[in-house]
Structures are given as structure tokens and as C-alpha cells.
Scaffold this motif. Structure first.
Motif, PDB file in Angstrom:
ATOM      1  N   SER A  60      32.325  37.057  24.491  1.00  0.00           N
ATOM      2  CA  SER A  60      33.181  36.471  25.513  1.00  0.00           C
ATOM      3  C   SER A  60      32.724  36.860  26.915  1.00  0.00           C
ATOM      4  O   SER A  60      31.932  37.773  27.122  1.00  0.00           O
ATOM      5  CB  SER A  60      34.628  36.913  25.293  1.00  0.00           C
ATOM      6  N   ASN A  61      33.266  36.116  27.885  1.00  0.00           N
ATOM      7  CA  ASN A  61      32.996  36.368  29.293  1.00  0.00           C
ATOM      8  C   ASN A  61      34.090  37.292  29.831  1.00  0.00           C
ATOM      9  O   ASN A  61      35.262  36.910  29.889  1.00  0.00           O
ATOM     10  CB  ASN A  61      32.994  35.028  30.047  1.00  0.00           C
ATOM     11  N   LYS A  63      34.897  38.289  32.781  1.00  0.00           N
ATOM     12  CA  LYS A  63      35.620  37.799  33.954  1.00  0.00           C
ATOM     13  C   LYS A  63      36.669  36.776  33.557  1.00  0.00           C
ATOM     14  O   LYS A  63      37.774  36.765  34.094  1.00  0.00           O
ATOM     15  CB  LYS A  63      34.645  37.194  34.967  1.00  0.00           C
ATOM     16  N   GLU A  64      36.309  35.911  32.593  1.00  0.00           N
ATOM     17  CA  GLU A  64      37.261  34.911  32.105  1.00  0.00           C
ATOM     18  C   GLU A  64      38.424  35.587  31.370  1.00  0.00           C
ATOM     19  O   GLU A  64      39.575  35.169  31.490  1.00  0.00           O
ATOM     20  CB  GLU A  64      36.565  33.909  31.182  1.00  0.00           C
ATOM     21  N   GLU A  96      33.547  31.004  22.720  1.00  0.00           N
ATOM     22  CA  GLU A  96      34.033  31.568  23.974  1.00  0.00           C
ATOM     23  C   GLU A  96      34.654  32.941  23.762  1.00  0.00           C
ATOM     24  O   GLU A  96      34.928  33.657  24.704  1.00  0.00           O
ATOM     25  CB  GLU A  96      35.066  30.637  24.615  1.00  0.00           C
TER      26      GLU A  96
END
Length: 267
Positions: A60-61, A63-64, A96
Motif C-alpha cells: 500500500s501507499n 500517504k494514501e 492498493e
């Protein structure tokens, strides 16, 4: 520090796999699984109650994730899961790393509150393919229709493939399900004109005035609409065909008619 689950054999994870795959369990528990940052954000925007968020940090990201967690209620349970668990729960090829468990909404006609006195409604009778339902919801969202009704549904709205193919529009669109008879009664009680897409006793779709309260009804490519719709229609309509075939994909047909109605209303 969040709760962590690393084993795909964990009993809770096995339940979530069943929740992803079994409509019966989704209906029994009134919960369903959402995959992806955009879809979860749209569910929150659509006033869906998020119960749990599952994060696979390894895919996963960060920041997201931080942005998402800053926008959710602090009472929501956050669980860190392994990459292997995420692969069992996700249906997308492009990962994601985030999923959520949300509470279903009441989709009965009695729960519908039409905000417009002059509504434009899209109705699909017995659509079977999640991809078509998702595409219909995207069309409805793009056109800004007041509601989408699914008559005699063959699959539940919270099927993961409908959520995916609608790119989250399932959460921001007013949706109701019911039998054909129930929906026809609702339309008549609310003085909404019924325009059924059919080949018999029809006029060209663009000749109709859609500026009044209108429901545009589409059926499946294979069987079309049931006689009940054709008998109760204000007017049957068709899209004139210039080629060798007499039908198009249901979502394409719906889009053509819906956007003609929107064009007229914007004049």
C-alpha cells in the motif's frame, strides 16, 4: 499500534473470504467488503457506516493510508494484514493494499426519498451480469439521475464485482430494489411516466418529452422487458438501428436514452 493478523488460516479472515464470495452471508450479516482507496472514500461520502479497515502496508501507499485514516471515525477498527491475506481478499490484479468492511443500507422502495419533484429514474429489469450493473450505475452517476431501481434483481448490489465495475458509484447513487410490480406501483403512485425500451408498439426515443417526471426502463439483451412493463408503459421507446442487429448492450442503450433526457432537461 494496530491489531495484526498474519495467517490466511485465521478464522476471521476465512469469514471475510466467505463475505466476499457469498451473497447469502452478505445479506445475513448486512455487511460487505470494499476494496480500494477511491471506493472506500466514496462509501464514506455516501454515508455508509465503515466498521473495519484492513491495511496491507507492504503493498500500500503510506500517504494514501494516512489520508484515509485522517478522514474516518476514530472508533473504526484498524487491522494490519499480511500480503498473503490481502491476496485472498482482493479481487483486483492491481493492488492498493486497503479493504474495508461496511454496513449495508436498506435498499427497499420504502426507504427512497426522491429529492426532486420532477425526477429522472433509470430502471433495469433482472440484470444478471455485475459488469452491466456497474456500467449502468456509472451512467446514472455521470448523467446525475435521481435514482436507479433494479427490478427482480439476480445478484445483490454489494457483489464485489458490481462495486469494482461501478468504480464506487454504487455508494453515491440512490438505489432501490424490488419486484417489477412493486416498482410499477411506486412509479404510478408518484405520477412518474414510464418509458420502456422495447421493439413492439414503440416510437423513436428522441421523440419523447422527458422534461416531466420520467422513468426509463431497460431489460436484458437476451429477453428484453417482461410484458408487465410493456402493458404499464406510458410509451414504449426504441433506438433506431441502422445495421444488421436489433439490440445493443443494455448499459449503452440506457446511456443513449438517459443523456437525451438530460439534454432536453438542460434546454
Amino acid at each position: 499500534m494496530y491489531k495484526q493478523i498474519t495467517s490466511p488460516q485465521n478464522s476471521y479472515i476465512k469469514e471475510l473470504v466467505q463475505l466476499k464470495e457469498k451473497s447469502r452471508l452478505r445479506k445475513k450479516t448486512n455487511t460487505f467488503l470494499i476494496e480500494g482507496f477511491r471506493e472506500i472514500a466514496l462509501a464514506i461520502r455516501g454515508d455508509y457506516q465503515i466498521k473495519t479497515i484492513l491495511i496491507a502496508s507492504s503493498v500500500s501507499n503510506n500517504k494514501e493510508i494516512e489520508k484515509l485514516l485522517n478522514n474516518v471515525n476514530s472508533t473504526i477498527e484498524i487491522i494490519e494484514i499480511s500480503k498473503d491475506i490481502y491476496k485472498k481478499l482482493a479481487i483486483r490484479d492491481s493492488t492498493e493494499g486497503v479493504l474495508a468492511i461496511a454496513k449495508s443500507k436498506n435498499l427497499s422502495l420504502s426507504s427512497i426519498q426522491l429529492k426532486s419533484e420532477n425526477p429522472l429514474i433509470l430502471i433495469a429489469e433482472a440484470p444478471e451480469k455485475p459488469g452491466n450493473i456497474g456500467a449502468l450505475l456509472r451512467t446514472a452517476d455521470a448523467a446525475g439521475v435521481d435514482a436507479v431501481f433494479i427490478a427482480n434483481p439476480k445478484t445483490d448490489i454489494y457483489n464485489p464485482n458490481i462495486i469494482r465495475s461501478s468504480v464506487g458509484c454504487v455508494f453515491t447513487t440512490t438505489i432501490a430494489t424490488g419486484t417489477t410490480s412493486e416498482i410499477i406501483s411506486f412509479l404510478k403512485e408518484n405520477n412518474i411516466h414510464i418509458y420502456s425500451a422495447a421493439l413492439t408498439a414503440s416510437v423513436a426515443y428522441q421523440t419523447i418529452n422527458y422534461k416531466k417526471a420520467s422513468a426509463i426502463v431497460v431489460g436484458t439483451e437476451s429477453t428484453g422487458l417482461s410484458n408487465e412493463w410493456l402493458q404499464n408503459s406510458t410509451q414504449n421507446i426504441l433506438i433506431p438501428m441502422r445495421g444488421a442487429i436489433d439490440s445493443m448492450n443494455v448499459s449503452v442503450s440506457a446511456a443513449i436514452i438517459i443523456f437525451e433526457a438530460v439534454r432536453q432537461r438542460n434546454l
